[in-house]
Motif scaffolding. Sequence first.
Motif, PDB file in Angstrom:
ATOM      1  N   SER A 204     -15.987   1.331 -22.206  1.00 60.14           N
ATOM      2  CA  SER A 204     -16.630   0.557 -21.125  1.00 60.14           C
ATOM      3  C   SER A 204     -16.869  -0.881 -21.591  1.00 60.14           C
ATOM      4  O   SER A 204     -16.645  -1.840 -20.839  1.00 60.14           O
ATOM      5  CB  SER A 204     -17.970   1.186 -20.729  1.00 60.14           C
ATOM      6  OG  SER A 204     -17.803   2.525 -20.354  1.00 60.14           O
TER       7      SER A 204
ATOM      8  N   GLN B  24     -17.634   9.453 -14.212  1.00 66.31           N
ATOM      9  CA  GLN B  24     -16.587   8.973 -13.307  1.00 66.31           C
ATOM     10  C   GLN B  24     -15.422   8.310 -14.019  1.00 66.31           C
ATOM     11  O   GLN B  24     -14.330   8.173 -13.464  1.00 66.31           O
ATOM     12  CB  GLN B  24     -17.216   8.002 -12.310  1.00 66.31           C
ATOM     13  CG  GLN B  24     -18.084   8.777 -11.326  1.00 66.31           C
ATOM     14  CD  GLN B  24     -19.035   7.889 -10.563  1.00 66.31           C
ATOM     15  OE1 GLN B  24     -18.621   6.876 -10.030  1.00 66.31           O
ATOM     16  NE2 GLN B  24     -20.295   8.280 -10.522  1.00 66.31           N
ATOM     17  N   LEU B  25     -15.660   7.857 -15.240  1.00 66.08           N
ATOM     18  CA  LEU B  25     -14.570   7.247 -16.007  1.00 66.08           C
ATOM     19  C   LEU B  25     -14.749   7.603 -17.477  1.00 66.08           C
ATOM     20  O   LEU B  25     -15.778   8.153 -17.874  1.00 66.08           O
ATOM     21  CB  LEU B  25     -14.532   5.729 -15.797  1.00 66.08           C
ATOM     22  CG  LEU B  25     -15.836   4.922 -15.923  1.00 66.08           C
ATOM     23  CD1 LEU B  25     -16.291   4.769 -17.345  1.00 66.08           C
ATOM     24  CD2 LEU B  25     -15.651   3.557 -15.285  1.00 66.08           C
TER      25      LEU B  25
ATOM     26  N   TRP C 103      -9.820   2.579 -11.270  1.00 67.50           N
ATOM     27  CA  TRP C 103     -10.563   2.461 -12.530  1.00 67.50           C
ATOM     28  C   TRP C 103     -11.936   3.136 -12.422  1.00 67.50           C
ATOM     29  O   TRP C 103     -12.595   3.341 -13.433  1.00 67.50           O
ATOM     30  CB  TRP C 103     -10.743   0.987 -12.908  1.00 67.50           C
ATOM     31  CG  TRP C 103      -9.468   0.331 -13.367  1.00 67.50           C
ATOM     32  CD1 TRP C 103      -8.222   0.899 -13.439  1.00 67.50           C
ATOM     33  CD2 TRP C 103      -9.308  -1.018 -13.817  1.00 67.50           C
ATOM     34  NE1 TRP C 103      -7.305  -0.007 -13.890  1.00 67.50           N
ATOM     35  CE2 TRP C 103      -7.940  -1.193 -14.139  1.00 67.50           C
ATOM     36  CE3 TRP C 103     -10.170  -2.093 -13.983  1.00 67.50           C
ATOM     37  CZ2 TRP C 103      -7.430  -2.405 -14.613  1.00 67.50           C
ATOM     38  CZ3 TRP C 103      -9.674  -3.306 -14.458  1.00 67.50           C
ATOM     39  CH2 TRP C 103      -8.309  -3.459 -14.772  1.00 67.50           C
ATOM     40  N   LYS C 104     -12.390   3.392 -11.198  1.00 70.46           N
ATOM     41  CA  LYS C 104     -13.642   4.129 -10.956  1.00 70.46           C
ATOM     42  C   LYS C 104     -14.881   3.378 -11.470  1.00 70.46           C
ATOM     43  O   LYS C 104     -15.901   3.985 -11.796  1.00 70.46           O
ATOM     44  CB  LYS C 104     -13.601   5.541 -11.584  1.00 70.46           C
ATOM     45  CG  LYS C 104     -12.399   6.383 -11.190  1.00 70.46           C
ATOM     46  CD  LYS C 104     -12.618   6.985  -9.826  1.00 70.46           C
ATOM     47  CE  LYS C 104     -11.445   7.783  -9.309  1.00 70.46           C
ATOM     48  NZ  LYS C 104     -11.048   8.926 -10.080  1.00 70.46           N
TER      49      LYS C 104
END
Length: 451
Positions: free
Chosen positions: A86, A282-283, A261-262
């Motif tokens: 992230s 989610q990612l 990419w969510k």
Amino acid sequence: MTLPPDLIQSLQSVKGFHESSFRAIHESGEQVTAIRFNPAKKSLTNHPFTGEPIPWCPFGLYLDKRPSFTLDPSFHAGAYYVQDASSMFLWEVISQLIPDPQDKKVLDLCAAPGGKSTLLASYFTNGLLVSNEVIKSRASILVENLTKWGNSNVIVTNNDPAHFNQAGISFDVIVVDAPCSGSGLFRKDPDAIAEWSLDHVQHCSLRQQRILDDIIPSLNENGILIYATCSYSQEEDEMIADWLMSSGAFEAASITIPTEWKIVETFAEKSNAPGYRFYPDQLKGEGFFIAAFRKKSPATAIGKGKSSALKLPQKQELEQVRAFFPVLESFSVFKQGDQFRCIDEKWYYDLQTLASNLYIRKAGIGLGELKGKDMIPAHELAMSTLPLHHFNQVTVNTEEALKYLRRQDLYLDAPKGWNLVMYEQLPLGWIKSLPNRINNYYPQEWRILKQ
Ligand code: SAM
């Protein structure tokens, strides 16, 4: 893993938060490992790792399995950095908002251990990166990581954000990866749950405002402020965006992101400023928030104008240094204590200004110290991305490399004098080859202890 009920409660109406999948991913025990390659040291096609690329960072890779990084000599050579995926979204943010990185002055204000700074150093290769950490003990690991990364255009400072008000320099880009309540890292570090409370969130929010207040005067007009946390709490994310926007000094900057990419785009309640949320359910990455702002007014930070702590070498010293290492014409050589160092000459004036006003932990690249007629080369030089081809090199295998990194005795066939120890074409450091033995010059404080 018991997530704090107050956290779950506070996130109920936050965009992108889905309680059941959020709880499930924290219960799953699943861990994501990612690395980011150093483009100045390692080619993307020549490495032993397997995994998927990270869509928002061209040098990022998810790893299929987590190896022992400590026992990989190329990790110690600065070939890659282990970083949450992230956080690597910073690359996408700067690529979109600052498409021309040439000659930009960049400040990474809360920089230790150096994840964002190494990324910034790889993007702003022709700029100046000032990487600051207020906590002295944490500044050491920052120096270590940036030394291994090797860029010559980096200055590490160890100052309180308020000191930049009088540092005599202003920046085109400021990154504030703020100290925060840390809920985004609960999956990785469940022990952090015990320290979380609503009071702590409030405390962090006030501290984030103080840090930003202290640094805004140092940002140039049209300069970009990037604000990030690893907290899910709105008090530390969208509400800080609103607080920043309420000063009237900024306009919000948005990033275009493919839906696959969510990443969840949110909008601060009062100002509508966009922010980008990363949820681990989610990612593939940890909890993270990032937002960017463009400044509408000029910098107002001033300098105190004390005399600089840097000295220029004497002519004879300079000749000796250059005889050992032919420093590129475009670099200035200076002296800090007994150490000769170099930095791109276009940044020397800024360095002098900073050295007059701030506490410098590392500037440019250390070349070494003169001991009579000999020059003792600095480890920083071996780690640097400067051209080192004219030094003798001795190539080692993995076992020998680990011995070297443990600072153990080595038996190598190396020409007399200083040699660079090379592992898979990456320098690991220096040895001095004497007629009957080899002296290992790997820094004592960085040696690996793991067997
Ligand atoms: N940017 C780093 C990276 O990517 O590796 C991580 C930074 S961490 C989230 C926040 C940093 O802020 C810590 O290193 C911490 O020591 C520092 N910090 C703590 N209190 C601070 C303060 N009052 N002002 C500025 N920085 C502070």
